[in-house]
Design an enzyme around this catalytic site. Structure first.
Site, PDB file in Angstrom:
ATOM      1  NE  ARG A   1      11.209  -6.738 -23.770  1.00  0.00           N
ATOM      2  CZ  ARG A   1      10.879  -5.502 -23.995  1.00  0.00           C
ATOM      3  NH1 ARG A   1      11.401  -4.859 -25.020  1.00  0.00           N
ATOM      4  NH2 ARG A   1      10.026  -4.882 -23.245  1.00  0.00           N
TER       5      ARG A   1
ATOM      6  NE  ARG B   1      11.466   3.098 -24.186  1.00  0.00           N
ATOM      7  CZ  ARG B   1      10.685   3.469 -23.196  1.00  0.00           C
ATOM      8  NH1 ARG B   1      10.639   4.745 -22.808  1.00  0.00           N
ATOM      9  NH2 ARG B   1       9.931   2.598 -22.573  1.00  0.00           N
TER      10      ARG B   1
ATOM     11  NE  ARG C   1      12.192  -0.256  -7.070  1.00  0.00           N
ATOM     12  CZ  ARG C   1      11.058  -0.664  -7.629  1.00  0.00           C
ATOM     13  NH1 ARG C   1      10.634  -0.079  -8.736  1.00  0.00           N
ATOM     14  NH2 ARG C   1      10.348  -1.626  -7.105  1.00  0.00           N
TER      15      ARG C   1
ATOM     16  CD  GLU D   1      12.069  -1.721  -3.956  1.00  0.00           C
ATOM     17  OE1 GLU D   1      11.072  -1.002  -4.139  1.00  0.00           O
ATOM     18  OE2 GLU D   1      12.519  -2.484  -4.816  1.00  0.00           O
TER      19      GLU D   1
ATOM     20  CE1 TYR E   1       5.959  -8.049 -10.107  1.00  0.00           C
ATOM     21  CE2 TYR E   1       5.545  -7.886 -12.453  1.00  0.00           C
ATOM     22  CZ  TYR E   1       5.570  -7.315 -11.198  1.00  0.00           C
ATOM     23  OH  TYR E   1       5.179  -6.014 -11.037  1.00  0.00           O
TER      24      TYR E   1
ATOM     25  CG  ASP F   1       2.975  -5.446 -14.184  1.00  0.00           C
ATOM     26  OD1 ASP F   1       3.583  -5.247 -13.110  1.00  0.00           O
ATOM     27  OD2 ASP F   1       3.480  -5.218 -15.300  1.00  0.00           O
TER      28      ASP F   1
HETATM   29  C1  LIG Z   1       7.514  -4.482  -5.273  1.00  0.00           C
HETATM   30  C2  LIG Z   1       6.373  -4.680  -6.226  1.00  0.00           C
HETATM   31  C3  LIG Z   1       5.934  -3.619  -6.998  1.00  0.00           C
HETATM   32  C4  LIG Z   1       4.880  -3.800  -7.892  1.00  0.00           C
HETATM   33  N1  LIG Z   1       4.483  -2.752  -8.667  1.00  0.00           N
HETATM   34  C5  LIG Z   1       3.510  -2.921  -9.571  1.00  0.00           C
HETATM   35  C6  LIG Z   1       3.132  -1.855 -10.442  1.00  0.00           C
HETATM   36  O1  LIG Z   1       3.685  -0.747 -10.405  1.00  0.00           O
HETATM   37  N2  LIG Z   1       2.146  -2.085 -11.355  1.00  0.00           N
HETATM   38  C7  LIG Z   1       1.503  -3.302 -11.440  1.00  0.00           C
HETATM   39  O2  LIG Z   1       0.602  -3.445 -12.280  1.00  0.00           O
HETATM   40  N3  LIG Z   1       1.833  -4.320 -10.603  1.00  0.00           N
HETATM   41  C8  LIG Z   1       2.810  -4.168  -9.686  1.00  0.00           C
HETATM   42  N4  LIG Z   1       3.143  -5.203  -8.846  1.00  0.00           N
HETATM   43  C9  LIG Z   1       2.387  -6.470  -8.915  1.00  0.00           C
HETATM   44  C10 LIG Z   1       1.150  -6.500  -7.976  1.00  0.00           C
HETATM   45  O3  LIG Z   1       1.564  -6.316  -6.637  1.00  0.00           O
HETATM   46  C11 LIG Z   1       0.434  -7.845  -8.147  1.00  0.00           C
HETATM   47  O4  LIG Z   1      -0.023  -7.965  -9.473  1.00  0.00           O
HETATM   48  C12 LIG Z   1      -0.766  -8.045  -7.239  1.00  0.00           C
HETATM   49  O5  LIG Z   1      -0.428  -7.859  -5.897  1.00  0.00           O
HETATM   50  C13 LIG Z   1      -1.334  -9.448  -7.421  1.00  0.00           C
HETATM   51  O6  LIG Z   1      -2.429  -9.638  -6.553  1.00  0.00           O
HETATM   52  P1  LIG Z   1      -2.679 -11.046  -5.861  1.00  0.00           P
HETATM   53  O7  LIG Z   1      -4.048 -10.994  -5.289  1.00  0.00           O
HETATM   54  O8  LIG Z   1      -2.380 -12.138  -6.817  1.00  0.00           O
HETATM   55  O9  LIG Z   1      -1.574 -11.189  -4.717  1.00  0.00           O
HETATM   56  P2  LIG Z   1      -1.335 -10.378  -3.382  1.00  0.00           P
HETATM   57  O10 LIG Z   1      -1.598  -8.937  -3.582  1.00  0.00           O
HETATM   58  O11 LIG Z   1       0.001 -10.783  -2.886  1.00  0.00           O
HETATM   59  O12 LIG Z   1      -2.461 -10.933  -2.370  1.00  0.00           O
HETATM   60  C14 LIG Z   1      -2.377 -12.198  -1.762  1.00  0.00           C
HETATM   61  C15 LIG Z   1      -2.982 -12.078  -0.369  1.00  0.00           C
HETATM   62  O13 LIG Z   1      -3.135 -13.394   0.183  1.00  0.00           O
HETATM   63  C16 LIG Z   1      -2.869 -13.345   1.562  1.00  0.00           C
HETATM   64  N5  LIG Z   1      -2.482 -14.684   2.014  1.00  0.00           N
HETATM   65  C17 LIG Z   1      -1.500 -15.448   1.488  1.00  0.00           C
HETATM   66  N6  LIG Z   1      -1.432 -16.633   2.159  1.00  0.00           N
HETATM   67  C18 LIG Z   1      -2.389 -16.594   3.107  1.00  0.00           C
HETATM   68  C19 LIG Z   1      -2.808 -17.535   4.106  1.00  0.00           C
HETATM   69  N7  LIG Z   1      -2.245 -18.752   4.219  1.00  0.00           N
HETATM   70  N8  LIG Z   1      -3.819 -17.165   4.931  1.00  0.00           N
HETATM   71  C20 LIG Z   1      -4.417 -15.949   4.801  1.00  0.00           C
HETATM   72  N9  LIG Z   1      -4.053 -15.032   3.872  1.00  0.00           N
HETATM   73  C21 LIG Z   1      -3.056 -15.366   3.030  1.00  0.00           C
HETATM   74  C22 LIG Z   1      -1.740 -12.340   1.668  1.00  0.00           C
HETATM   75  O14 LIG Z   1      -1.676 -11.803   2.976  1.00  0.00           O
HETATM   76  C23 LIG Z   1      -2.107 -11.305   0.604  1.00  0.00           C
HETATM   77  O15 LIG Z   1      -2.826 -10.223   1.170  1.00  0.00           O
HETATM   78  C24 LIG Z   1       4.221  -5.066  -7.993  1.00  0.00           C
HETATM   79  C25 LIG Z   1       4.676  -6.132  -7.203  1.00  0.00           C
HETATM   80  C26 LIG Z   1       5.755  -5.954  -6.362  1.00  0.00           C
HETATM   81  C27 LIG Z   1       6.263  -7.130  -5.582  1.00  0.00           C
END
Ligand SMILES: Cc1cc2nc3c(=O)[nH]c(=O)nc-3n(C[C@H](O)[C@H](O)[C@H](O)COP(=O)(O)OP(=O)(O)OC[C@H]3O[C@@H](n4cnc5c(N)ncnc54)[C@H](O)[C@@H]3O)c2cc1C
Length: 379
Positions: free
Chosen positions: A173, A177, A282, A307, A355, A357
């Site tokens: 979508r 608005r 951005r 970015e 993906y 949040d």
């Molecule tokens: C550009 C961008 C902007 C975003 N903006 C928003 C926002 O405005 N609002 C929002 O709600 N969400 C946002 N998000 C989403 C948010 O970043 C994620 O929801 C969040 O990071 C998820 O957490 P996670 O623990 O699943 O993953 P991650 O934060 O990626 O953590 C995973 C960790 O595992 C570690 N790791 C991976 N493999 C290994 C390995 N083999 N050995 C050791 N360590 C390892 C990595 O180093 C990392 O630190 C955004 C995402 C992106 C990409």
């Protein structure tokens, strides 16, 4: 049973916090990065005291009350409401497209119902009933002129492909608005943590039952683990299995940082750049996330980050999964492989190849804790 959690992002940190505080379990959290917080990591810029989100802007927003109550135990939020603007052909417009965008773009006032009828007319001019690609899909949703101004160049930069060559499913979508509502998110709870993201993670992991080891990859410790270690892994699934079925595709980003000698660079936190000939997508200006922090706000300098979107290659940071048929089928193979090992739990946005949040990542971690981890410990 000992537990190792691979990844100190939100997903891994929630699991660690719950295991240590609810189950009294000893856990080791490792992360190959030199900091906690995963992609939500933030730190203060030394020169200006401005808090910078090191992996791109992160705004917390949720409609999930359980998640909101949970996260507020580690920090209060400042109520920041995100608004995005887009620079297009030398003028700034509100995004997502709202009544103000439509009026400014077409150069005349319209009431909400006039704008709706007008855009339906714009859409009808192209006669697209079955969109065959992203371009046609976008035109069928907002009409060609708005598509060419706001979507075409931005999408081309984001995906490094002509939108005509991209599948239609990428956009389900493209809301417009017919009101002046300029809030980016509709969730009732929004903001940025008053003490910073880094403090949230410090507080979550501050438990004597949690041992933290940074700059430690899973590969560097996996051979030393005993067979009954519970491995909770939030990294790339294909990497975990040495890419045996092939590589999952991701989009990555490059961030170009600058401390600029002005109090306010762009007047807002995020400015999109819609034009194809501007190479970045951005610019983030981080001081705007904390209007309540007087000293950084009034600093005569500001921190910005341009970015750039780019294709992911092994070793890059994986940001956005490419959830097309091929990749989803490949992911299912890794998921099936992971399911064969009863002492392995795959999680987080990387492990789930989704993906998410932050609130979705936290909600999923809380559910995984309840449904898959607590029962193993008899709770
Ligand atoms: C550009 C961008 C902007 C975003 N903006 C928003 C926002 O405005 N609002 C929002 O709600 N969400 C946002 N998000 C989403 C948010 O970043 C994620 O929801 C969040 O990071 C998820 O957490 P996670 O623990 O699943 O993953 P991650 O934060 O990626 O953590 C995973 C960790 O595992 C570690 N790791 C991976 N493999 C290994 C390995 N083999 N050995 C050791 N360590 C390892 C990595 O180093 C990392 O630190 C955004 C995402 C992106 C990409």
């Amino acid at each position: 049973m000992h537990t190792i959690i691979v990844g100190a992002g939100f997903w891994g940190a929630v699991i660690a916090e719950r295991m240590a505080s609810v189950l009294d379990a000893e856990v080791t959290v490792i992360d190959e990065r030199p900091h906690i917080g995963g992609n939500c990591h933030s730190s203060l810029d030394e020169e200006t005291g401005i808090e910078c989100h090191r992996y791109g802007s992160h705004i917390f927003h949720t409609s999930n009350e359980e998640v909101w109550n949970y996260i507020n135990r580690f920090s209060a939020f400042n109520g920041y409401q995100h608004k995005v603007f887009t620079m297009c052909r030398g003028k700034v417009y509100t995004m997502p497209i709202n009544l103000s965008t439509i009026e400014n773009f077409y150069g005349r006032h319209m009431t909400p119902s006039e704008a709706e009828a007008f855009l339906q007319g714009e859409i009808a001019r192209d006669h697209i009933d079955n969109p065959a690609n992203l371009e046609e899909k976008a035109i069928s949703l907002i009409g060609r002129p708005l598509y060419e101004a706001f979507i075409q160049g931005y999408t081309q930069k984001q995906w490094e492909h002509d939108p005509k060559l991209l599948p239609a499913y990428i956009i389900t979508r493209l809301p417009f608005r017919t009101s002046y509502n300029a809030n980016y998110f509709a969730d009732p709870w929004q903001g940025v943590p008053v003490d910073g993201y880094f403090k949230i993670f410090e507080r979550m992991l501050d438990n004597p039952r949690i041992t933290l080891r940074l700059e430690t990859s899973f590969e560097s410790v996996r051979d030393s683990l005993s067979a009954d270690t519970l491995v909770i892994y939030t990294g790339l699934p294909d990497r975990l299995f040495d890419y045996r079925f092939g590589e999952l595709e991701w989009r990555s980003l490059r961030c170009e940082w600058e401390v600029v000698p002005v109090r306010d660079w762009q007047g807002t936190a995020v400015m999109n750049y819609a034009d194809k000939d501007v190479p970045y997508t951005r610019i983030h200006e981080f001081k705007h996330y904390h209007p309540e922090r007087t000293r950084p706000m009034l600093s005569p300098r500001s921190v910005i980050c341009r970015e750039y979107s780019r294709t992911w290659h092994r070793g890059d940071e994986a940001y956005y999964p490419v959830n097309d048929e091929r990749n989803n089928a490949l992911y299912a193979k890794y998921q099936a492989e992971a399911a064969k090992n009863p002492n392995l739990i795959l999680g987080g946005r990387l492990g789930a190849y989704r993906y998410w949040d932050m609130d979705k990542a936290i909600a999923d971690a809380l559910a995984t804790f309840r449904e898959k981890i607590a029962p193993r410990f008899g709770k």
